[in-house]
Write an enzyme that holds these catalytic residues in place. Structure first.
Site, PDB file in Angstrom:
ATOM      1  N   HIS A  58       0.902  -1.152  -0.164  1.00  0.00           N
ATOM      2  CA  HIS A  58       0.042   0.212   0.080  1.00  0.00           C
ATOM      3  C   HIS A  58       0.904   1.537   0.069  1.00  0.00           C
ATOM      4  CE1 HIS A  58       0.468  -1.152   4.267  1.00  0.00           C
ATOM      5  NE2 HIS A  58       0.388  -0.058   4.747  1.00  0.00           N
ATOM      6  N   GLU A  78       0.359  24.651  15.471  1.00  0.00           N
ATOM      7  CA  GLU A  78       1.127  24.710  13.829  1.00  0.00           C
ATOM      8  C   GLU A  78       0.312  24.317  12.608  1.00  0.00           C
ATOM      9  OE1 GLU A  78       3.810  26.048  13.081  1.00  0.00           O
ATOM     10  OE2 GLU A  78       5.471  24.706  13.968  1.00  0.00           O
TER      11      GLU A  78
END
Length: 287
Positions: free
Chosen positions: A202, A280
Site C-alpha cells: 500500500h 502549527e
C-alpha cells in the site's frame, strides 16, 4: 528484527469484528463546514490493515493463512471493493484507492495495487518491476490530486491565499473566471513505510500536517517524518541505499521528535509535540 510503523495494539479496537462487517469510522473529518455541496464532497464524506538485524527487509509476506486478521485486512478492499462503499474512493483496473481507517493527518489515503503478482510483496521487491512502478507512480499522482482537492475543501475557508477565490465563488463568478486559490498539491506526500505494518502493498497518500487524534505515539509520528517514509518517486532504490537497512530504519523510529514545519526538536516529549502540532496546524491552514 524490523519494526513496523504500527503495532497490533493500534488496531485493537477494530480487531474483534471482520472488516467487511464493520461500519468504518468517519475518515475525512470535517474541519470546517463546506459552503456548497458538491460531487467531490459527497464522495469523500462518510455515508447513512522477520528480517535479521541489518538485512534488507524485502522478503514476501507470509502466507495469508498465517496472517492475523488485522495484518491481512487490506486484501478485502483489493478483492471486494464494492463491499466498502463508505471507504473506497476509486477503483481502476490496476488499483483501489481507500480512506485510511486510522488516519494520521487531515487527509490520509491508501493506494492498493490489484495485481496478485505484486500486492503480496514488500515494496522494495515489487518496485523492481519498472512497468509496475511506472503504473503505481501514475496512479499515485492522480490519487494525490484527489487528496489535494479534499484538503482544499476542508481548509480553504480558513486560507488567506484562497480568500479572493472564495469571495468570488460566493458572488457567483463563473468557475473559469475565478481567481487562483491556494495550491494544496505540494502539501500531499506519496510514499511507503520501510517496514510496512500491513501484509499487502500500500502507498500512503497523506497531507503533511500530522493533525489527527489517531496520532498516538512515537512510531506513528516518526514513521512519516524520518527516512522511514520513503517517497515513491525515489524508487527504484539502489541496492546499497541505506534506507534498505533494518538497523537504520529501526533507529529512525526511535529518533527524537522534530516538528515537520518549524523543525523544532522535542526529544521524546510526545505530549508536548502534540500540543505544538495543534498550534502549527492552526497557523498552517491560515496561509
Amino acid at each position: 528484527m524490523a519494526e513496523p510503523a504500527e503495532d497490533k495494539e493500534d488496531f485493537a479496537e477494530a480487531s474483534s469484528v471482520a472488516p467487511r462487517n464493520r461500519d468504518p469510522p468517519a475518515l475525512m473529518s470535517q474541519t470546517a463546514p463546506e459552503k456548497k455541496r458538491n460531487a467531490f464532497a459527497e464522495l469523500m464524506s462518510p455515508k447513512p490493515k522477520a528480517a535479521k538485524s541489518d538485512a534488507s527487509d524485502t522478503k514476501p509476506h507470509r502466507s495469508l493463512k498465517s496472517l492475523s486478521p488485522w495484518k491481512g485486512a487490506l486484501l478485502d478492499y483489493i478483492k471486494h471493493p464494492e463491499q466498502f462503499p463508505d471507504q473506497v474512493l476509486r477503483v481502476t483496473p490496476n488499483t483501489v484507492l481507500i480512506k485510511d481507517s486510522f488516519p494520521k493527518a487531515t487527509v490520509h489515503l491508501l493506494l492498493l495495487p490489484r495485481s496478485p503478482e505484486h500486492y503480496g510483496l514488500h515494496p522494495h521487491d515489487a518496485f523492481k518491476d519498472l512497468e509496475f512502478l511506472a503504473m503505481m507512480k501514475e496512479e499515485a499522482a492522480s490519487a494525490a490530486r484527489i487528496a489535494a482537492a479534499e484538503l482544499g475543501r476542508q481548509l480553504s475557508p480558513f486560507s488567506a491565499t484562497s480568500k479572493a477565490r472564495n469571495e468570488a465563488m460566493d458572488a457567483g463568478v463563473p468557475f473559469d473566471d475565478l481567481p487562483p486559490g491556494r495550491d494544496y498539491l505540494p502539501d500531499i506526500r506519496i510514499g511507503i513505510h520501510a517496514h510496512p505494518s500491513m501484509a499487502h502493498l500500500h502507498v500512503h497518500i497523506i497531507s503533511r500536517d500530522m493533525h489527527s487524534d489517531r496520532l498516538k505515539h512515537r512510531k506513528h509520528y516518526n514513521s512519516f517524518n524520518t527516512s522511514f517514509f520513503i517517497p515513491v518517486a525515489d524508487y527504484p532504490l539502489a541496492d546499497d541505499d541505506e534506507r534498505r537497512r533494518t538497523s537504520f530504519q529501526n533507529a529512525n523510529l526511535s529518533r527524537d521528535f522534530v516538528c515537520w514545519r518549524c523543525k523544532k526538536v522535542f526529544g521524546n516529549r510526545f505530549a508536548e509535540l502534540k500540543r505544538h502540532l495543534e498550534e502549527e496546524f492552526e497557523s498552517w491552514k491560515k496561509e
